[in-house]
Design an enzyme around this catalytic site. Structure first.
Site, mmCIF file in Angstrom:
data_model
loop_
_atom_site.group_PDB
_atom_site.id
_atom_site.type_symbol
_atom_site.label_atom_id
_atom_site.label_comp_id
_atom_site.label_asym_id
_atom_site.label_seq_id
_atom_site.Cartn_x
_atom_site.Cartn_y
_atom_site.Cartn_z
ATOM 1 N N ALA A 107 0.769 -1.249 0.000
ATOM 2 C CA ALA A 107 0.000 0.000 0.000
ATOM 3 C C ALA A 107 0.801 1.300 0.000
ATOM 4 C CB ALA A 107 -0.960 -0.002 1.182
ATOM 5 N N ALA A 108 2.072 1.288 0.462
ATOM 6 C CA ALA A 108 2.790 2.565 0.579
ATOM 7 C C ALA A 108 3.180 3.096 -0.799
ATOM 8 C CB ALA A 108 4.051 2.380 1.426
ATOM 9 N N PRO A 109 3.147 4.417 -1.005
ATOM 10 C CA PRO A 109 2.866 5.471 -0.017
ATOM 11 C C PRO A 109 1.381 5.778 0.216
ATOM 12 C CG PRO A 109 3.532 6.444 -2.108
ATOM 13 C CD PRO A 109 3.644 4.954 -2.295
ATOM 14 N N GLY A 110 0.471 5.138 -0.527
ATOM 15 C CA GLY A 110 -0.932 5.323 -0.171
ATOM 16 C C GLY A 110 -1.834 5.828 -1.291
ATOM 17 N N LYS A 163 -3.205 4.230 -3.856
ATOM 18 C CA LYS A 163 -4.380 3.367 -4.086
ATOM 19 C C LYS A 163 -5.254 3.332 -2.827
ATOM 20 C CE LYS A 163 -2.506 1.663 -8.023
ATOM 21 N NZ LYS A 163 -1.249 2.378 -7.874
ATOM 22 N N ASP A 198 4.121 -9.219 6.567
ATOM 23 C CA ASP A 198 4.427 -9.976 5.369
ATOM 24 C C ASP A 198 3.104 -10.536 4.824
ATOM 25 O OD1 ASP A 198 7.007 -11.324 4.088
ATOM 26 O OD2 ASP A 198 5.297 -12.711 3.995
ATOM 27 N N ASP A 238 -1.027 -4.225 -5.645
ATOM 28 C CA ASP A 238 -0.295 -3.304 -6.537
ATOM 29 C C ASP A 238 1.177 -3.686 -6.358
ATOM 30 O OD1 ASP A 238 0.054 -1.153 -8.272
ATOM 31 O OD2 ASP A 238 0.328 0.267 -6.633
ATOM 32 N N CYS A 247 3.364 -1.443 -12.470
ATOM 33 C CA CYS A 247 3.706 -0.307 -13.348
ATOM 34 C C CYS A 247 4.772 -0.777 -14.337
ATOM 35 C CB CYS A 247 4.117 0.916 -12.548
ATOM 36 S SG CYS A 247 5.464 0.620 -11.427
HETATM 37 N N1 SAM Z 1 0.050 0.891 -3.938
HETATM 38 C C1 SAM Z 1 1.027 1.936 -3.710
HETATM 39 C C2 SAM Z 1 0.422 3.262 -4.093
HETATM 40 O O1 SAM Z 1 -0.506 3.301 -4.898
HETATM 41 O O2 SAM Z 1 0.853 4.287 -3.541
HETATM 42 C C3 SAM Z 1 2.327 1.669 -4.434
HETATM 43 C C4 SAM Z 1 2.889 0.313 -4.129
HETATM 44 S S1 SAM Z 1 4.445 -0.051 -4.830
HETATM 45 C C5 SAM Z 1 4.058 -0.293 -6.496
HETATM 46 C C6 SAM Z 1 4.746 -1.654 -4.232
HETATM 47 C C7 SAM Z 1 4.912 -1.773 -2.734
HETATM 48 O O3 SAM Z 1 5.130 -3.142 -2.426
HETATM 49 C C8 SAM Z 1 6.081 -1.003 -2.162
HETATM 50 O O4 SAM Z 1 5.637 -0.128 -1.175
HETATM 51 C C9 SAM Z 1 6.988 -2.077 -1.581
HETATM 52 O O5 SAM Z 1 7.603 -1.695 -0.390
HETATM 53 C C10 SAM Z 1 6.032 -3.229 -1.340
HETATM 54 N N2 SAM Z 1 6.709 -4.557 -1.345
HETATM 55 C C11 SAM Z 1 7.989 -4.854 -1.650
HETATM 56 N N3 SAM Z 1 8.215 -6.176 -1.502
HETATM 57 C C12 SAM Z 1 7.069 -6.729 -1.093
HETATM 58 C C13 SAM Z 1 6.655 -8.058 -0.767
HETATM 59 N N4 SAM Z 1 7.508 -9.074 -0.839
HETATM 60 N N5 SAM Z 1 5.388 -8.240 -0.361
HETATM 61 C C14 SAM Z 1 4.516 -7.222 -0.309
HETATM 62 N N6 SAM Z 1 4.838 -5.952 -0.610
HETATM 63 C C15 SAM Z 1 6.085 -5.703 -1.007
#
Ligand code: SAM
Length: 453
Positions: free
Chosen positions: A107-110, A112, A157, A174, A227
């Site tokens: 979800a980060a940075p938020g 979606k 996790d 995402d 993306c």
């Molecule tokens: N959904 C966010 C938004 O709209 O602002 C952007 C998300 S970004 C594309 C992908 C996120 O997945 C990152 O914040 C990253 O830290 C996290 N991530 C990295 N490895 C991961 C894993 N093994 N499991 C789940 N999330 C993970």
């Protein structure tokens, strides 16, 4: 920096355009867009709307958002337009007749999460998860500013959430990806790209999907997005999911020149490509888990706070409850209040809206209460001009004489935080870790604000 040939030729094969055309498209500048928090400000007039998002707007230039107090007050979120297509998947395939339980897994940075929570039917719940702790803090700040009480921010996790007893009506994945869609604005993304990394990302995405699948309820919808453009991280992962489980791929009916719809192995995919769109690159595909499951509701007995000093600050909150968590009053909904034990196992950073704490005879309102969409309009308030608001947000200071007691400070009516006037001075309560740290003097005046458009 050179765009990898493999990426160019894969896009060319997908669209029938020539390699040179695709390469040229990567040179075009991306556009800038924002999504409005319609619970805090009215939709702007005179800006071009993002066709697939009711609250999304394009800006002609990329302004300096940091100088706009409305940005800090959660009145809008700066989000690139392609990602806003999520709205169509939710509106077309997730029933909004009843409250639902939703999970934003990465979800980060938020971007979606702030979008999803604005679309959910009332009394629904959004759990926003981010596995990387530092990024979870940023997520928490952005969601607090957005102001909804029916949310929890957790730092787990995916496997851990997948093993919980929760059952979600909607899961958004995402996924972390190879980032081909970011090539136009980020030379780093080009530098980091390699075929091996694409394969690593695809394997990690499969793991994430496998880990989270058990907590999607039968009949629930999973929206997968990246993306990046390649098949391996997109259609092939969705095909793999379909081979493992009973799923129905969902078609999204929305025709637009910016969007390429594909159907591969009965999987519908939606791509925003550089030759067609000035937004960033994006892929989205949605599936429904076959079967019928029941939406989880929080009906167990919960201990609510019967009378909270925070209540005077709040608008009517029929569907919400106030609970006491170690002396901190929280505004949340019944489901979250009933599932605090489950949430505790998912390493929560925040559940609901922290309202404040009682110290002696005084109630100290929390910053999140200022940002809440439930903050009452009629509270004693001080309207600041842009310079005063920026002083408050960067230095945490406010001069001027005000009647003794607590005041909400606002810019263009949007609450930014609290001060307490003690007669000869004002104590401010804006969190130090949220303060603007850049030197604002380096930006040209007049400063940008959405309120001035
Ligand atoms: N959904 C966010 C938004 O709209 O602002 C952007 C998300 S970004 C594309 C992908 C996120 O997945 C990152 O914040 C990253 O830290 C996290 N991530 C990295 N490895 C991961 C894993 N093994 N499991 C789940 N999330 C993970």
């Amino acid at each position: 920096m050179q765009i990898p040939e493999k990426v160019i030729s894969e896009i060319a094969a997908l669209t029938g355009e020539g390699n040179a055309e695709v390469r040229a498209a990567f040179e075009r500048k991306t556009n800038t867009s924002i999504r409005i928090n319609s619970q805090k400000v009215q939709l702007p007039e005179g800006l071009q709307q993002v066709p697939w998002c009711k609250t999304g707007y394009f800006l002609e230039e990329r302004p300096t958002f940091v100088t706009d107090p409305l940005f800090h007050g959660g009145a809008y979120y700066v989000q690139e337009s392609s990602s806003m297509f999520l709205e169509q998947a939710i509106k077309q395939h997730v029933s909004t007749d009843e409250p639902i339980l939703a999970l934003d897994l990465c979800a980060a940075p938020g971007g979606k999460s702030t979008h999803i929570i604005s679309l959910l039917p009332e009394d629904s719940v959004l759990i926003s998860n981010e596995v990387i702790r530092t990024r979870a803090n940023i997520l928490s700040e952005n969601l607090t500013k957005w102001g909804y009480p029916n949310q929890a921010i957790v730092n787990s996790d995916p496997k851990f959430i997948g093993n919980s007893e929760l059952q979600f009506d909607l899961i958004v994945v995402d996924a972390p990806c190879s980032g081909e869609g970011l090539f136009r604005r980020s030379p780093e993304a080009i530098h980091e790209w390699s075929e091996e990394n694409v394969e690593l990302c695809a394997a990690r995405q499969k793991r994430i999907l496998a880990d989270i699948w058990p907590v999607l309820k039968p009949g629930g919808v999973l929206i997968y997005s990246t993306c990046t453009f390649n098949h391996l991280e997109n259609e092939q992962n969705m095909t793999w999911l379909k081979e493992q489980h009973d799923v129905e791929s969902l078609r999204i009916s929305f025709q637009h020149d910016s969007i390429l719809e594909t159907e591969t192995n009965d999987i519908f995919g939606y791509r925003f490509l550089p030759t067609r769109s000035l937004g960033e690159g994006f892929f989205l595909s949605a599936v429904r888990k076959t079967g019928i499951g029941k939406t989880q509701t929080g009906k167990s007995r919960i201990r609510t706070v019967k009378s909270s000093p925070a209540s005077v600050y709040l608008k009517a909150t029929e569907n919400l409850v106030i609970i006491d968590q170690n002396g901190q009053h929280l505004l949340t909904n019944e489901f979250l209040a009933s599932n605090m034990e489950t949430l505790k196992r998912l390493r929560p950073l925040q559940v609901g809206t922290p309202l404040g704490t009682t110290k002696g005879h005084d109630f100290i309102p929390a910053q999140a209460l200022a940002n809440s969409i439930y903050l009452r309009d009629g509270m004693p308030s001080i309207e600041l001009d842009q310079d005063e608001a920026l002083n408050f947000l960067s230095l945490g200071s406010l001069s001027g004489n005000y009647p003794k007691g607590w005041h909400v400070v606002r810019f263009n009516g949007v609450a930014l935080g609290f001060i307490k006037s003690v007669g000869n001075r004002n104590n401010t309560y804006f969190p130090k870790e949220w303060r603007i740290r850049t030197d604002l003097a380096k930006y040209p005046r007049p400063f940008f604000s959405l309120g001035n458009l």
